[in-house]
Design a protein around this motif. Structure first.
Motif, PDB file in Angstrom:
ATOM      1  N   GLU A  44       0.850  -1.207   0.000  1.00 38.72           N
ATOM      2  CA  GLU A  44       0.000   0.000   0.000  1.00 38.72           C
ATOM      3  C   GLU A  44       0.880   1.250   0.000  1.00 38.72           C
ATOM      4  O   GLU A  44       0.612   2.222  -0.709  1.00 38.72           O
ATOM      5  N   GLY A  45       1.910   1.193   0.833  1.00 35.82           N
ATOM      6  CA  GLY A  45       2.827   2.331   0.956  1.00 35.82           C
ATOM      7  C   GLY A  45       3.554   2.614  -0.343  1.00 35.82           C
ATOM      8  O   GLY A  45       3.785   3.783  -0.682  1.00 35.82           O
ATOM      9  N   ILE A  48       1.414   4.655  -2.494  1.00 37.34           N
ATOM     10  CA  ILE A  48       1.369   6.058  -2.056  1.00 37.34           C
ATOM     11  C   ILE A  48       2.643   6.784  -2.500  1.00 37.34           C
ATOM     12  O   ILE A  48       2.609   7.924  -2.949  1.00 37.34           O
ATOM     13  N   TRP A  49       3.776   6.084  -2.406  1.00 37.87           N
ATOM     14  CA  TRP A  49       5.056   6.625  -2.895  1.00 37.87           C
ATOM     15  C   TRP A  49       4.944   6.979  -4.381  1.00 37.87           C
ATOM     16  O   TRP A  49       5.337   8.060  -4.815  1.00 37.87           O
ATOM     17  N   LYS A  51       2.084   7.309  -6.237  1.00 39.34           N
ATOM     18  CA  LYS A  51       1.004   8.256  -6.522  1.00 39.34           C
ATOM     19  C   LYS A  51       1.437   9.702  -6.257  1.00 39.34           C
ATOM     20  O   LYS A  51       1.025  10.616  -6.962  1.00 39.34           O
ATOM     21  N   ASN A  52       2.283   9.874  -5.240  1.00 37.28           N
ATOM     22  CA  ASN A  52       2.695  11.229  -4.862  1.00 37.28           C
ATOM     23  C   ASN A  52       4.029  11.654  -5.482  1.00 37.28           C
ATOM     24  O   ASN A  52       4.573  12.701  -5.142  1.00 37.28           O
ATOM     25  N   LEU A  98      -1.425  13.842   3.473  1.00 42.11           N
ATOM     26  CA  LEU A  98      -1.750  12.415   3.557  1.00 42.11           C
ATOM     27  C   LEU A  98      -2.566  12.177   4.820  1.00 42.11           C
ATOM     28  O   LEU A  98      -2.397  12.879   5.822  1.00 42.11           O
ATOM     29  N   GLU A 102      -2.387   6.662   5.420  1.00 47.29           N
ATOM     30  CA  GLU A 102      -1.475   6.710   4.263  1.00 47.29           C
ATOM     31  C   GLU A 102      -0.033   6.913   4.716  1.00 47.29           C
ATOM     32  O   GLU A 102       0.892   6.286   4.203  1.00 47.29           O
ATOM     33  N   SER A 103       0.122   7.794   5.685  1.00 50.06           N
ATOM     34  CA  SER A 103       1.451   8.093   6.194  1.00 50.06           C
ATOM     35  C   SER A 103       2.075   6.853   6.845  1.00 50.06           C
ATOM     36  O   SER A 103       3.265   6.575   6.668  1.00 50.06           O
ATOM     37  N   HIS A 105       1.292   3.714   6.125  1.00 50.48           N
ATOM     38  CA  HIS A 105       1.597   2.757   5.053  1.00 50.48           C
ATOM     39  C   HIS A 105       2.890   3.136   4.342  1.00 50.48           C
ATOM     40  O   HIS A 105       3.717   2.273   4.046  1.00 50.48           O
ATOM     41  N   LEU A 106       3.050   4.437   4.106  1.00 47.26           N
ATOM     42  CA  LEU A 106       4.278   4.930   3.478  1.00 47.26           C
ATOM     43  C   LEU A 106       5.488   4.572   4.347  1.00 47.26           C
ATOM     44  O   LEU A 106       6.540   4.157   3.843  1.00 47.26           O
TER      45      LEU A 106
END
Ligand code: HEC
Length: 135
Positions: A44-45, A48-49, A51-52, A98, A102-103, A105-106
């Protein structure tokens, strides 16, 4: 051949054998760091890495953008350290809004990259047999 030279030759040969055998017997350099992260959450993380677009400015394993520092081992600095950068931003690093989930998971993703080894080339050494291993 004079006697002192013969003794020196034998001593150096012995030193060479002891040194060589110690290198080939030492398995510790091949050990990996213990892995302590949640495999599902780190996936998941990673999303997010991606996507951002963190990789536009940051590197992992030395690859990526060079505006910010390499983040392969940033997890060593802890969750709150990383979260602070995301919440507040710094210089040319923007603020990322985030969610806490999300944070987290990152952070799990960054723990996984951290567990895979070091990104600093100085942490590696070339063995006599040509293998490159982490110190
Ligand atoms: C537009 C470029 C840019 C993007 C995109 C970006 N950063 Fe950064 N980041 C920086 C810069 C530049 C610094 C260094 C700031 C300084 O110390 O002056 C930094 C610093 C950091 C630090 C502190 C590193 C340390 O060792 O002190 C962390 C953690 C970090 N960024 C995480 C992230 C994450 C996670 C993302 C994606 C969600 C991200 N950054 C996206 C530019 C960026």
């Amino acid at each position: 051949m004079g006697k002192p030279i013969l003794i020196l030759f034998l001593l150096l040969s012995l030193a060479f054998l002891v040194f060589s055998s110690s290198i080939y017997k030492d398995d510790t350099v091949y050990e990996k760091k213990p892995v302590a992260y949640d495999a599902a959450l780190q996936k998941e993380g990673r999303l997010i890495w991606q996507k951002n677009n963190c990789h536009v400015c940051h590197q992992l394993y030395g690859l990526g953008g060079f505006l910010g520092p390499d983040l392969t081992n940033v997890a060593d600095k802890g969750y709150y350290y990383i979260d602070a950068f995301l919440k507040v931003g710094i210089n040319s690093m923007p603020i990322f809004n985030l969610t806490e989930e999300e944070s987290l998971h990152l952070f799990e993703f960054l723990k996984a990259t951290n567990a895979s080894g070091s990104a600093n080339p100085k942490d590696y050494t070339i063995l006599m047999d040509g293998m490159i291993v982490q110190k």
